[in-house]
Design a protein around this motif. Structure first.
Motif, PDB file in Angstrom:
ATOM      1  N   ALA A  80       0.837  -1.206   0.000  1.00 51.70           N
ATOM      2  CA  ALA A  80       0.000   0.000   0.000  1.00 51.70           C
ATOM      3  C   ALA A  80       0.872   1.257   0.000  1.00 51.70           C
ATOM      4  CB  ALA A  80      -0.931  -0.009   1.203  1.00 51.70           C
ATOM      5  N   THR A  81       1.972   1.229   0.743  1.00 54.36           N
ATOM      6  CA  THR A  81       2.881   2.376   0.750  1.00 54.36           C
ATOM      7  C   THR A  81       3.488   2.585  -0.628  1.00 54.36           C
ATOM      8  OG1 THR A  81       3.432   1.863   3.035  1.00 54.36           O
ATOM      9  CG2 THR A  81       4.918   3.344   1.899  1.00 54.36           C
ATOM     10  N   SER A  82       3.924   1.482  -1.244  1.00 48.32           N
ATOM     11  CA  SER A  82       4.513   1.575  -2.575  1.00 48.32           C
ATOM     12  C   SER A  82       3.508   2.098  -3.588  1.00 48.32           C
ATOM     13  CB  SER A  82       5.020   0.188  -2.980  1.00 48.32           C
ATOM     14  OG  SER A  82       5.685   0.237  -4.185  1.00 48.32           O
ATOM     15  N   LEU A  83       2.262   1.586  -3.510  1.00 47.64           N
ATOM     16  CA  LEU A  83       1.196   2.053  -4.401  1.00 47.64           C
ATOM     17  C   LEU A  83       0.967   3.546  -4.235  1.00 47.64           C
ATOM     18  CD1 LEU A  83      -1.873  -0.366  -4.308  1.00 47.64           C
ATOM     19  CD2 LEU A  83      -0.700   0.531  -6.304  1.00 47.64           C
ATOM     20  N   HIS A  84       0.906   3.960  -2.992  1.00 50.29           N
ATOM     21  CA  HIS A  84       0.635   5.368  -2.712  1.00 50.29           C
ATOM     22  C   HIS A  84       1.760   6.234  -3.266  1.00 50.29           C
ATOM     23  CE1 HIS A  84       0.033   9.041  -0.319  1.00 50.29           C
ATOM     24  NE2 HIS A  84      -1.229   8.705  -0.440  1.00 50.29           N
ATOM     25  N   ARG A  85       2.962   5.746  -3.144  1.00 45.20           N
ATOM     26  CA  ARG A  85       4.119   6.515  -3.606  1.00 45.20           C
ATOM     27  C   ARG A  85       4.129   6.641  -5.115  1.00 45.20           C
ATOM     28  NH1 ARG A  85       8.175   4.738   0.287  1.00 45.20           N
ATOM     29  NH2 ARG A  85       8.107   6.625   1.509  1.00 45.20           N
ATOM     30  N   ILE A  86       3.871   5.531  -5.799  1.00 42.96           N
ATOM     31  CA  ILE A  86       4.022   5.510  -7.257  1.00 42.96           C
ATOM     32  C   ILE A  86       2.782   6.075  -7.947  1.00 42.96           C
ATOM     33  CG2 ILE A  86       4.303   3.989  -9.243  1.00 42.96           C
ATOM     34  CD1 ILE A  86       5.900   2.135  -7.309  1.00 42.96           C
ATOM     35  N   ARG A  87       1.593   5.734  -7.436  1.00 42.70           N
ATOM     36  CA  ARG A  87       0.372   6.110  -8.158  1.00 42.70           C
ATOM     37  C   ARG A  87      -0.490   7.127  -7.433  1.00 42.70           C
ATOM     38  NH1 ARG A  87      -1.374   0.162 -10.527  1.00 42.70           N
ATOM     39  NH2 ARG A  87       0.682  -0.293 -11.352  1.00 42.70           N
ATOM     40  N   ARG A  88      -0.081   7.522  -6.245  1.00 45.80           N
ATOM     41  CA  ARG A  88      -0.883   8.482  -5.458  1.00 45.80           C
ATOM     42  C   ARG A  88      -2.308   7.967  -5.279  1.00 45.80           C
ATOM     43  NH1 ARG A  88       2.113  11.273  -2.408  1.00 45.80           N
ATOM     44  NH2 ARG A  88       4.102  11.265  -3.394  1.00 45.80           N
ATOM     45  N   SER A  89      -2.425   6.692  -5.032  1.00 46.37           N
ATOM     46  CA  SER A  89      -3.767   6.112  -4.924  1.00 46.37           C
ATOM     47  C   SER A  89      -3.755   5.017  -3.868  1.00 46.37           C
ATOM     48  CB  SER A  89      -4.179   5.525  -6.273  1.00 46.37           C
ATOM     49  OG  SER A  89      -5.285   4.673  -6.099  1.00 46.37           O
ATOM     50  N   ASP A  90      -4.898   4.802  -3.253  1.00 45.16           N
ATOM     51  CA  ASP A  90      -4.992   3.706  -2.293  1.00 45.16           C
ATOM     52  C   ASP A  90      -6.177   2.805  -2.622  1.00 45.16           C
ATOM     53  OD1 ASP A  90      -7.040   5.340  -1.692  1.00 45.16           O
ATOM     54  OD2 ASP A  90      -6.300   5.971   0.253  1.00 45.16           O
ATOM     55  N   LEU A  91      -6.597   2.836  -3.880  1.00 40.00           N
ATOM     56  CA  LEU A  91      -7.777   2.066  -4.265  1.00 40.00           C
ATOM     57  C   LEU A  91      -7.383   0.800  -5.012  1.00 40.00           C
ATOM     58  CD1 LEU A  91     -10.076   4.972  -5.473  1.00 40.00           C
ATOM     59  CD2 LEU A  91      -9.954   3.909  -3.228  1.00 40.00           C
ATOM     60  N   THR A  92      -8.139  -0.270  -4.751  1.00 40.52           N
ATOM     61  CA  THR A  92      -7.838  -1.535  -5.421  1.00 40.52           C
ATOM     62  C   THR A  92      -8.063  -1.428  -6.929  1.00 40.52           C
ATOM     63  OG1 THR A  92     -10.078  -2.214  -4.886  1.00 40.52           O
ATOM     64  CG2 THR A  92      -8.334  -3.017  -3.456  1.00 40.52           C
ATOM     65  N   ASP A  93      -9.027  -0.586  -7.320  1.00 30.48           N
ATOM     66  CA  ASP A  93      -9.345  -0.486  -8.753  1.00 30.48           C
ATOM     67  C   ASP A  93      -8.179   0.062  -9.565  1.00 30.48           C
ATOM     68  OD1 ASP A  93     -11.796  -1.504  -8.258  1.00 30.48           O
ATOM     69  OD2 ASP A  93     -12.805   0.426  -8.109  1.00 30.48           O
ATOM     70  N   THR A  94      -7.330   0.853  -8.919  1.00 31.54           N
ATOM     71  CA  THR A  94      -6.188   1.403  -9.653  1.00 31.54           C
ATOM     72  C   THR A  94      -4.986   0.463  -9.593  1.00 31.54           C
ATOM     73  OG1 THR A  94      -5.444   2.590  -7.707  1.00 31.54           O
ATOM     74  CG2 THR A  94      -6.878   3.787  -9.209  1.00 31.54           C
ATOM     75  N   ALA A  95      -5.147  -0.651  -8.900  1.00 30.15           N
ATOM     76  CA  ALA A  95      -4.039  -1.612  -8.809  1.00 30.15           C
ATOM     77  C   ALA A  95      -4.456  -2.960  -9.360  1.00 30.15           C
ATOM     78  CB  ALA A  95      -3.591  -1.754  -7.355  1.00 30.15           C
ATOM     79  N   ALA A  96      -5.390  -2.926 -10.323  1.00 32.23           N
ATOM     80  CA  ALA A  96      -5.913  -4.183 -10.862  1.00 32.23           C
ATOM     81  C   ALA A  96      -4.826  -4.978 -11.574  1.00 32.23           C
ATOM     82  CB  ALA A  96      -7.065  -3.899 -11.814  1.00 32.23           C
ATOM     83  N   ASP A  97      -3.770  -4.282 -12.057  1.00 32.04           N
ATOM     84  CA  ASP A  97      -2.703  -4.988 -12.764  1.00 32.04           C
ATOM     85  C   ASP A  97      -1.858  -5.838 -11.818  1.00 32.04           C
ATOM     86  OD1 ASP A  97      -2.096  -2.421 -11.776  1.00 32.04           O
ATOM     87  OD2 ASP A  97      -0.140  -2.511 -12.737  1.00 32.04           O
ATOM     88  N   LEU A  98      -2.035  -5.684 -10.517  1.00 36.16           N
ATOM     89  CA  LEU A  98      -1.293  -6.516  -9.560  1.00 36.16           C
ATOM     90  C   LEU A  98      -1.983  -7.858  -9.319  1.00 36.16           C
ATOM     91  CD1 LEU A  98      -0.312  -3.937  -6.792  1.00 36.16           C
ATOM     92  CD2 LEU A  98       1.027  -4.699  -8.723  1.00 36.16           C
TER      93      LEU A  98
END
Lengths: 100, 187
Positions: free
Chosen positions: A80-98
């Motif tokens: 979640a920290t890495s996601l927030h850093r790279i994409r400025r987002s904390d939503l699962t929908d923006t991390a669907a590629d994971l």
């Protein structure tokens, strides 16, 4: 307090956690759902241990579940920290590629 | 009788606090609701005579949820404060699925022919667990230890802002470090 009642409560906890894990959009809230499911699992294993086979090796399984919870939480926070850093987002929908 | 009443009281608290995690209006409240649910389950585990595991669940989860509350206030783009939040997707499917899973599990819990107790608990449950871990179940303990160490390394690598691998490439052979601000000692 019987094995049935303990497992019934554990089933309720697992189901509530499942609802959270399936429905929440924020990564940390999904993790909370998973934690709640593991919470129910701890109760179920503790109940089965006490009412069915109370020898020490059963408790070792409980410790393994606790370790799994710790790993899930630590790695979830890190992702979640890495996601927030790279994409400025904390939503699962923006991390669907994971999803793998 | 008292143990039964305490168990059911704790069960109600555990489940309602679990539901509250996904109902309350603030993520800080949600994490403390989850902590309450864990405390209730930890006390139930204590009722089931597993003193070490019960205390461990309570201590570990209270600390974890405190970290989670701080984490959410630091990072979450949505409201960590007391504003309303409704961040769900697919709730229309999630609710029937979870109700169905509950009914299935409850049916199994209530109607399965559970065996009667085999053996009796050791006199000192915690000492027996320690002896087991340091003896026949040492492999489990060693494996968990390695997994924990791997988790620490992976967590730091994922969460760190900029590491030497970001600057000098995966093989650390980039001739010039990729820094947002040039300067420093050249290699």
């Amino acid at each position: 307090m019987t094995v049935r009642t303990v497992l019934l409560v554990a089933a309720a906890l697992i189901s509530v956690g499942l609802y959270g894990a399936l429905s929440q959009q924020v990564v940390v809230m999904v993790m909370m759902g998973l934690e709640l499911m593991l919470n129910g699992l701890i109760l179920a294993v503790a109940g089965l241990w006490w009412f069915c086979a109370p020898d020490p090796s059963g408790q070792v399984l409980l410790l393994v579940i606790l370790a799994a919870m710790t790993v899930e939480m630590a790695m979830g926070f890190a992702v979640a920290t890495s996601l927030h850093r790279i994409r400025r987002s904390d939503l699962t929908d923006t991390a669907a590629d994971l999803s793998g | 009788m008292l143990a039964h009443l305490v168990f059911w009281g704790l069960a109600v608290v555990a489940v309602l606090a679990g539901v509250a995690v996904f109902v309350v209006n603030s993520m800080a409240r949600a994490s403390y609701s989850l902590a309450l649910s864990f405390i209730a389950v930890g006390l139930q585990v204590l009722l089931l005579q597993q003193l070490y595991v019960g205390v461990l669940v309570i201590l570990m989860m209270v600390m974890e949820m405190a970290i989670m509350a701080v984490y959410m206030n630091m990072f979450m783009g949505m409201n960590p404060a007391m504003m309303s939040m409704n961040m769900v997707h697919g709730a229309r499917h999630a609710l029937p699925v979870s109700v169905g899973v509950f009914l299935l599990l409850a049916a199994g819990a209530l109607f399965a022919p559970w065996p009667s107790r085999r053996g009796s608990p050791p006199a000192d449950v915690t000492a027996a667990l320690g002896t087991e871990l340091m003896g026949p179940k040492m492999l489990t303990m060693a494996t968990v230890g390695v997994v924990m160490a791997a988790t620490i390394v992976s967590g730091v690598v994922l969460a760190a802002h900029r590491t030497r691998y970001d600057r000098l490439g995966d093989d650390l052979r980039r001739p010039r470090a990729a820094d947002p601000q040039p300067g420093g000692v050249s290699r």
